[in-house]
Write a protein that holds these residues in place. Structure first.
Motif, PDB file in Angstrom:
ATOM      1  N   ASP A   1      -4.124  26.925 -14.385  1.00 41.45           N
ATOM      2  CA  ASP A   1      -4.395  27.179 -12.968  1.00 41.45           C
ATOM      3  C   ASP A   1      -5.722  26.550 -12.553  1.00 41.45           C
ATOM      4  O   ASP A   1      -6.709  26.625 -13.288  1.00 41.45           O
ATOM      5  CB  ASP A   1      -4.416  28.704 -12.811  1.00 41.45           C
ATOM      6  CG  ASP A   1      -5.095  29.249 -11.579  1.00 41.45           C
ATOM      7  OD1 ASP A   1      -4.379  29.641 -10.648  1.00 41.45           O
ATOM      8  OD2 ASP A   1      -6.326  29.329 -11.558  1.00 41.45           O
ATOM      9  N   GLY A   2      -5.718  25.912 -11.381  1.00 38.04           N
ATOM     10  CA  GLY A   2      -6.983  25.407 -10.843  1.00 38.04           C
ATOM     11  C   GLY A   2      -6.944  23.934 -10.485  1.00 38.04           C
ATOM     12  O   GLY A   2      -6.835  23.079 -11.367  1.00 38.04           O
ATOM     13  N   GLY A   3      -6.995  23.645  -9.199  1.00 39.84           N
ATOM     14  CA  GLY A   3      -7.156  22.263  -8.749  1.00 39.84           C
ATOM     15  C   GLY A   3      -5.869  21.483  -8.578  1.00 39.84           C
ATOM     16  O   GLY A   3      -5.919  20.281  -8.295  1.00 39.84           O
ATOM     17  N   ILE A   4      -4.726  22.141  -8.733  1.00 39.20           N
ATOM     18  CA  ILE A   4      -3.468  21.394  -8.602  1.00 39.20           C
ATOM     19  C   ILE A   4      -3.207  21.067  -7.129  1.00 39.20           C
ATOM     20  O   ILE A   4      -3.111  21.967  -6.290  1.00 39.20           O
ATOM     21  CB  ILE A   4      -2.305  22.208  -9.213  1.00 39.20           C
ATOM     22  CG1 ILE A   4      -2.464  22.236 -10.732  1.00 39.20           C
ATOM     23  CG2 ILE A   4      -0.947  21.618  -8.800  1.00 39.20           C
ATOM     24  CD1 ILE A   4      -1.485  23.126 -11.454  1.00 39.20           C
ATOM     25  N   ARG A   5      -3.147  19.795  -6.830  1.00 40.18           N
ATOM     26  CA  ARG A   5      -2.870  19.350  -5.460  1.00 40.18           C
ATOM     27  C   ARG A   5      -1.684  18.402  -5.394  1.00 40.18           C
ATOM     28  O   ARG A   5      -1.246  18.022  -4.311  1.00 40.18           O
ATOM     29  CB  ARG A   5      -4.096  18.643  -4.864  1.00 40.18           C
ATOM     30  CG  ARG A   5      -5.349  19.503  -4.808  1.00 40.18           C
ATOM     31  CD  ARG A   5      -5.232  20.646  -3.790  1.00 40.18           C
ATOM     32  NE  ARG A   5      -6.459  21.416  -3.764  1.00 40.18           N
ATOM     33  CZ  ARG A   5      -6.713  22.481  -4.541  1.00 40.18           C
ATOM     34  NH1 ARG A   5      -5.791  22.906  -5.392  1.00 40.18           N
ATOM     35  NH2 ARG A   5      -7.859  23.122  -4.458  1.00 40.18           N
ATOM     36  N   ARG A   6      -1.186  17.995  -6.557  1.00 48.28           N
ATOM     37  CA  ARG A   6      -0.045  17.090  -6.615  1.00 48.28           C
ATOM     38  C   ARG A   6       0.879  17.520  -7.755  1.00 48.28           C
ATOM     39  O   ARG A   6       0.424  18.126  -8.731  1.00 48.28           O
ATOM     40  CB  ARG A   6      -0.492  15.651  -6.848  1.00 48.28           C
ATOM     41  CG  ARG A   6      -1.283  15.061  -5.678  1.00 48.28           C
ATOM     42  CD  ARG A   6      -1.512  13.580  -5.868  1.00 48.28           C
ATOM     43  NE  ARG A   6      -2.268  13.007  -4.757  1.00 48.28           N
ATOM     44  CZ  ARG A   6      -1.721  12.513  -3.635  1.00 48.28           C
ATOM     45  NH1 ARG A   6      -0.408  12.511  -3.473  1.00 48.28           N
ATOM     46  NH2 ARG A   6      -2.486  12.009  -2.679  1.00 48.28           N
ATOM     47  N   GLY A   7       2.152  17.140  -7.611  1.00 47.73           N
ATOM     48  CA  GLY A   7       3.088  17.437  -8.692  1.00 47.73           C
ATOM     49  C   GLY A   7       2.663  16.780  -9.991  1.00 47.73           C
ATOM     50  O   GLY A   7       2.876  17.320 -11.082  1.00 47.73           O
ATOM     51  N   GLY A   8       2.043  15.600  -9.878  1.00 47.87           N
ATOM     52  CA  GLY A   8       1.571  14.900 -11.081  1.00 47.87           C
ATOM     53  C   GLY A   8       0.533  15.717 -11.841  1.00 47.87           C
ATOM     54  O   GLY A   8       0.442  15.627 -13.070  1.00 47.87           O
ATOM     55  N   ASP A   9      -0.234  16.537 -11.118  1.00 44.38           N
ATOM     56  CA  ASP A   9      -1.214  17.401 -11.797  1.00 44.38           C
ATOM     57  C   ASP A   9      -0.489  18.424 -12.675  1.00 44.38           C
ATOM     58  O   ASP A   9      -0.947  18.757 -13.779  1.00 44.38           O
ATOM     59  CB  ASP A   9      -2.085  18.150 -10.767  1.00 44.38           C
ATOM     60  CG  ASP A   9      -2.916  17.201  -9.907  1.00 44.38           C
ATOM     61  OD1 ASP A   9      -3.120  16.033 -10.317  1.00 44.38           O
ATOM     62  OD2 ASP A   9      -3.358  17.629  -8.817  1.00 44.38           O
ATOM     63  N   ILE A  10       0.623  18.928 -12.156  1.00 52.75           N
ATOM     64  CA  ILE A  10       1.412  19.900 -12.941  1.00 52.75           C
ATOM     65  C   ILE A  10       1.911  19.219 -14.217  1.00 52.75           C
ATOM     66  O   ILE A  10       1.822  19.777 -15.318  1.00 52.75           O
ATOM     67  CB  ILE A  10       2.594  20.439 -12.094  1.00 52.75           C
ATOM     68  CG1 ILE A  10       2.048  21.198 -10.878  1.00 52.75           C
ATOM     69  CG2 ILE A  10       3.526  21.313 -12.935  1.00 52.75           C
ATOM     70  CD1 ILE A  10       3.100  21.567  -9.838  1.00 52.75           C
ATOM     71  N   ALA A  11       2.403  17.982 -14.058  1.00 56.27           N
ATOM     72  CA  ALA A  11       2.897  17.236 -15.233  1.00 56.27           C
ATOM     73  C   ALA A  11       1.773  17.063 -16.259  1.00 56.27           C
ATOM     74  O   ALA A  11       1.984  17.248 -17.466  1.00 56.27           O
ATOM     75  CB  ALA A  11       3.437  15.882 -14.801  1.00 56.27           C
ATOM     76  N   LYS A  12       0.565  16.727 -15.796  1.00 60.83           N
ATOM     77  CA  LYS A  12      -0.544  16.520 -16.736  1.00 60.83           C
ATOM     78  C   LYS A  12      -0.848  17.794 -17.521  1.00 60.83           C
ATOM     79  O   LYS A  12      -0.997  17.768 -18.744  1.00 60.83           O
ATOM     80  CB  LYS A  12      -1.803  16.063 -15.976  1.00 60.83           C
ATOM     81  CG  LYS A  12      -1.728  14.614 -15.518  1.00 60.83           C
ATOM     82  CD  LYS A  12      -2.975  14.193 -14.750  1.00 60.83           C
ATOM     83  CE  LYS A  12      -2.824  12.742 -14.286  1.00 60.83           C
ATOM     84  NZ  LYS A  12      -3.957  12.278 -13.463  1.00 60.83           N
ATOM     85  N   ALA A  13      -0.949  18.922 -16.811  1.00 64.68           N
ATOM     86  CA  ALA A  13      -1.289  20.177 -17.488  1.00 64.68           C
ATOM     87  C   ALA A  13      -0.220  20.548 -18.517  1.00 64.68           C
ATOM     88  O   ALA A  13      -0.543  21.035 -19.606  1.00 64.68           O
ATOM     89  CB  ALA A  13      -1.471  21.293 -16.465  1.00 64.68           C
TER      90      ALA A  13
END
Ligand SMILES: Cc1cc2nc3c(=O)[nH]c(=O)nc-3n(C[C@H](O)[C@H](O)[C@H](O)COP(=O)(O)O)c2cc1C
Length: 389
Positions: free
Chosen positions: A311-323
């Motif tokens: 949790d924290g700083g997700i602003r794009r779907g790509g951020d979810i993929a990275k985490a």
């Protein structure tokens, strides 16, 4: 929802801009702001740019976003995080959040500091969780647990990073304290700015202003919004309280606010079903690392022993993929959906979630990943100096 359709709103930053336009400063800054110099809040976002994708090319993909977390099937690998005072952003508040999550087949976490009752939120979504501060003491908490249990809430998210409210300087400057107070006189200085947003003001007043908290029922009735600050000071959850919570709640318990491997291991020892790697959106202790930076060390210690939620700083779907590539089992999104809620209630939440899902599917196609499980560490590279151990 024509007003929110592409090309006017193509990403979460557009929804944020719309929220800024439609909300008075005090409400927008409450949502957008963080503690002190907001270094941690900025780093939550900046950290994502130090994780680089390494795609597998020439692979046929039709990504399936489904996953299972805490015994619940989710259509996407993220849930909507608890956002206190959502009803100040829009009268539909938690109902819009829970409803939006239900429409995409995922879970919603209801904050203790919520303006709609557990019962009405549950009507919107059967994959609902309750976030716990020990607000109003153990008796009030027990009452909330009993209601949540009877309604079929799926689990608790116990927030451990709020020993005291962080120093959110924007809120102080905007007079959030005086604005919440019952007396009119201290408010007067701040009213002209609010009057510049008559549509928000009309909606807020028609909704009855700041509601008492229907999910914190003390011996004298629901906690008044004006008493929340004081109540929060005595609501901090410590490890000893967790033992009590485990006894009082028969079901999954997740610890929210873990920022290092030691606390992650402690949470496992205490029998947590999951942890949320989170610094509370940088709203608590400014100067801690962006939460993505501590994820690798935590994953190394507790992967497979408990569910790891990022949790924290997700602003794009790509951020979810990275985490997820870095070892998270799932993510929470906070402001990303709350900007949408502030901009346009249910339609705004829907648009935010639609954007995140489209992003995530596209990213997985471009990465060559067909399933959430295929989002693996070999698809990312961490730039030197990224990790905080
Ligand atoms: C306006 C606002 C209110 C929040 N209220 C709560 C809360 O009541 N309880 C809690 O555990 N976390 C709360 N959080 C933290 C979120 O649940 C989540 O950890 C955070 O928003 C994630 O970061 P992001 O906004 O960058 O996605 C709040 C965050 C914001 C922005």
């Amino acid at each position: 929802m024509p007003r929110l359709a592409s090309p006017h709103v193509i990403n979460i930053a557009d929804l944020r801009a719309l929220a800024r336009k439609r909300l008075p400063n005090a409400a927008f800054d409450y949502l957008d702001g963080a503690a002190e110099d907001e270094v941690t809040a900025k780093d939550n976002i900046a950290a994502f740019s130090e994780v680089v994708f390494k795609p597998r090319q020439a692979v046929m993909t039709n990504p399936d976003l489904a996953t299972r977390l805490l015994g619940v099937d989710l259509a996407v690998p993220f849930l909507l995080s608890p956002i206190g005072y959502s009803r100040m952003l829009h009268p539909r508040g938690e109902l819009a959040g829970a409803g939006g999550a239900a429409r995409i087949g995922t879970g919603y976490i209801l904050s203790t500091i919520s303006g709609h009752p557990l019962e009405r939120v549950r009507e919107q979504n059967d994959k609902v969780f309750f976030q716990v501060y020990l607000m109003g003491g153990r008796e009030a908490t027990k009452r909330a647990f009993a209601r949540a249990k009877a309604l079929g809430y799926k689990g608790l998210f116990v927030t451990i990073d709020t020993a005291v409210a962080g120093m959110r300087e924007r809120d102080h400057r905007n007079g959030m304290g005086p604005l919440m107070a019952r007396a009119l006189l201290p408010k007067l200085r701040y009213l002209p700015e609010i009057m510049r947003h008559p549509r928000w003001l009309a909606r807020f007043l028609l909704d009855g202003g700041m509601p008492a908290l229907p999910n914190v029922v003390t011996d004298t009735g629901p906690l008044q919004a004006t008493d929340v600050g004081r109540a929060l000071e005595n609501a901090h959850v410590c490890w000893e309280d967790l033992k009590w919570i485990r006894e009082a709640w028969d079901g999954p318990v997740v610890i929210k606010g873990v920022m290092g491997p030691e606390d992650a291991l402690r949470a496992v020892d205490e029998g947590a079903d999951g942890i949320v790697v989170s610094n509370h959106a940088g709203r608590q202790l400014d100067g801690v690392a962006g939460s993505l930076r501590v994820l690798p060390a935590i994953v190394e210690k507790v992967k497979g022993k408990t569910s790891i939620i990022f949790d924290g700083g997700i602003r794009r779907g790509g951020d979810i993929a990275k985490a997820i590539c870095m070892g998270a089992d799932a993510c929470l999104v906070g402001r990303a959906y709350a900007y949408g809620m502030a901009a346009a209630g249910d339609a705004g939440v829907d648009r935010a979630l639609e954007i995140l899902i489209a992003d995530l599917k596209r990213t997985m196609k471009l990465l060559g990943a067909n399933t959430v499980k295929e989002l693996s560490p070999d698809l990312v590279h961490l730039k030197p100096g990224f990790r905080v151990d």
